[in-house]
Scaffold this active site. Structure first.
Site, short mmCIF file in Angstrom:
data_model
loop_
_atom_site.label_atom_id
_atom_site.label_comp_id
_atom_site.label_asym_id
_atom_site.label_seq_id
_atom_site.Cartn_x
_atom_site.Cartn_y
_atom_site.Cartn_z
N LYS A 143 0.86 -1.18 0.00
CA LYS A 143 0.00 0.00 0.00
C LYS A 143 0.90 1.24 0.00
O LYS A 143 1.98 1.21 0.59
CB LYS A 143 -0.89 -0.03 1.25
CG LYS A 143 -1.95 1.06 1.31
CD LYS A 143 -2.86 0.83 2.53
CE LYS A 143 -3.92 1.90 2.67
NZ LYS A 143 -4.83 1.65 3.81
N SER B 172 -9.84 1.75 2.85
CA SER B 172 -8.92 2.55 2.08
C SER B 172 -7.89 1.74 1.28
O SER B 172 -7.31 2.28 0.34
CB SER B 172 -8.18 3.50 3.02
OG SER B 172 -7.32 2.77 3.89
N SER C 78 -10.14 -0.95 6.77
CA SER C 78 -9.49 -0.63 5.50
C SER C 78 -8.80 -1.79 4.79
O SER C 78 -8.41 -1.65 3.64
CB SER C 78 -8.49 0.51 5.69
OG SER C 78 -9.17 1.73 5.75
#
Lengths: 99, 480
Positions: free
Chosen positions: B78, B153, B177
């Site tokens: 990420k 997210s 997330s």
């Protein structure tokens, strides 16, 4: 829950953020509906909770040895600086002569 | 055979038996990345570097050297995880040109195990969002239906795994997330116990809730990655010294005699009929496999979302105060003085959702509101935590839907922050209690969109989560 424009302006100042009047207006409305949701916690009886006793699970008994370690170099630290000179971060003048 | 369909376990077998080289594998991944580019799952890619690494690993393997546990496996991080000399943008204009001067512990552990980091994944700006629509670099799309969101997210991290651009990824989870996007994209997402994986080098959103975890295509792969990621870290005081078991050890032990708790508060009216039916089907399946299901009461779990928005925003406001335009990141071109430099840089650098959370955070922390909001929320958090601990006296794991609905349409919820926040209603309580949870696919709706099941475990009992999750996954594979 009604929020005054003045209050949001104060928060913006604390947050070091600028908003246009239109943005502030939308913001106040969204803020009110978020706070409406957040109010849910008011109804919970928390009289039997002592915050001192429920710290997050950090183990403070195992602090690090105080030994010297290699940190980032000056070059590494400055490589993302928007403005740097002679090994220092450059900022606008904060203290002016004669003031 | 298509090697991109393999799990991490399977691709490691193929690499070890020299059916394919790591170099070939990296090339396959990049072919897929190029042909599925419109998903916008990735913020930056490292093809050249990845090929160099792959060749080195192939050479080592050829000469019979001892190989790391992930040698030659292409993975994605990420874009809030630092990896030295790569951009770490958090999908924010503020960090658009930020280059990491050091590597996060979790990334270092993967690299040390021989994994090849091929890219960094798109995300909601500073991990604030549930759809990857707050990214400053364009929305990421759901690989199953590109008119829908991938969740967030860690939307890019889930999308890239589901689209088979790589074999696994890392995400971060503050309120869902990892699990919500895993659910929306039909892959496996684990949020480990708070403190199980070091957060050093991961850009902080809400430090008391943030946790790094793997997104994979199988439960076994998730266990394989946690084996590598877990552990203490001298650079993160909250990283636990709790012993690390072999997380793959109990995978095939089945669920005979295991007690599965069904919290009645998680089967509410907000649940879509199709998600409810899929979950009830999964519970029936567990009973057939020998598990005992018991009803559980978590009376205050519905307050978790409110607690979350107070605590996480307060911490975010404090964490994001460091973005001042002085030491790194965006500095506005025009300003009057130092204070104006802060104003201009922050106002230009942050997106709308990030600004909203900073403002909310400073509101609940400001004098006059601190007791009513922040301190009260911390107290309610403790009550919710206690309810989970009590529940685990009656059962080994809890089961719930990961999300109330399947992936929604792009743009559907962007105008109404409260409806977006409700996407996290089943995942947030887990972060509030600090316990681990995994989301695994448990069916599809009439549109073919994946439905996710969440299994929640005791603190540091990820091993039980993997065991129960794997039993379900294995039974659905048999059914096929």
């Amino acid at each position: 829950m009604a929020i005054e424009k003045q209050e949001v302006e104060k928060l913006a100042k604390l947050s070091r953020l600028k908003f246009t009047d239109e943005e502030l207006h939308t913001f106040i409305k969204e803020f009110e509906s978020i706070l409406e949701q957040v109010k849910a916690i008011d109804s919970v009886d928390t009289s039997n909770v002592d915050l001192k006793e429920c710290g997050d699970r950090v183990n403070f008994d195992s602090l690090q040895e105080d030994i010297e370690r290699q940190g980032l170099s000056q070059t590494d630290i400055l490589m993302n600086a928007p403005s740097a000179k002679d090994g220092a971060f450059l900022v606008p003048i904060t203290v002016e002569e004669g003031k | 055979m298509n090697y991109l369909d393999c799990s991490i376990k399977e691709i490691l077998e193929n690499l070890t038996s020299k059916k394919i080289t790591s170099e070939e594998l990296v090339k396959l991944c990049f072919d897929r990345i190029e042909s599925t580019d419109t998903l916008n799952a990735l913020n930056s890619t490292y093809k050249e570097q990845a090929l160099i690494q792959a060749k080195e690993i192939d050479k080592k393997r050829q000469s019979g050297e001892k190989m790391g546990a992930l040698a030659g496996v292409p993975l994605v991080l990420k874009d809030n995880i630092n990896l030295k000399n790569t951009k770490t943008t958090c999908s924010s204009k503020f960090l658009g040109n930020y280059v990491s001067p050091y590597t996060a512990t979790c990334a270092q552990k993967l690299v040390d195990a021989g994994a090849i980091v091929i890219a960094k994944a798109n995300m909601d700006e500073f991990a604030m969002g549930s759809s990857t629509e707050t990214s400053a670099f364009g929305v990421c799309k759901n690989p199953i239906d590109p008119t829908r969101v991938p969740g967030g997210s860690s939307g890019g991290s889930a999308c890239t795994v589901a689209a088979k651009q790589c074999f696994g990824s890392l995400g971060t989870d503050t309120g869902g997330s990892i699990r919500e996007p895993a659910s929306f994209c039909g892959v496996v997402g684990l949020k480990p116990t708070y403190g199980r994986v070091s957060r050093y080098g991961v850009v902080a959103f809400a430090s008391s809730l943030d946790q790094v975890g793997p997104i994979t295509r199988t439960v076994e792969d998730s266990a394989i990655l946690l084996n590598i990621l877990a552990g203490e870290d001298q650079n993160d005081m909250t990283a636990s010294k709790e012993s690390i078991p072999d997380y793959t050890a109990d995978l095939n032990k089945g669920v005979n005699g295991i007690k599965i708790g069904v919290p009645k508060q998680f089967f509410t009216n907000e649940l879509s009929v199709e998600v409810r039916d899929a979950l009830l089907g999964a519970i029936e399946n567990y009973k057939k496999l020998g598990a005992e299901c018991v009803e559980i009461d978590l009376p205050n779990v519905d307050k978790a979302l409110a607690v979350y928005y107070i605590v996480s925003s307060a911490e975010a406001a404090s964490n994001l105060a460091r973005f001042d335009g002085i030491k790194y990141g965006k500095r506005a071109n025009n300003y009057d003085d130092l204070v104006d430099l802060y104003y201009q840089s922050r106002t230009q650098g942050f997106g709308k959702e990030v600004k909203r959370r900073i403002m909310l955070g400073n509101y609940v922390l400001s004098s006059g509101y601190f007791d009513a909001f922040y301190r009260k929320a911390k107290r309610v958090q403790e009550i919710i935590k206690r309810e989970f601990l009590e529940a685990f006296e009656k059962c080994d794991v809890l089961v719930s839907p990961t999300t109330a609905t399947t992936a929604f349409k792009l743009g559907e919820k962007t105008k109404d922050p409260v409806s977006m926040y409700l996407s996290d209603i089943f995942t947030v309580p887990v972060n509030i209690a600090g316990v681990p949870a995994i989301s695994i696919p448990c069916g599809v709706d009439s549109q073919g969109m994946p439905i996710g099941m969440q299994l929640i475990g005791r603190h540091f009992d990820e091993k039980m989560l993997f065991r129960v999750a794997n039993a379900f996954e294995a039974s659905t594979k048999e059914a096929k």
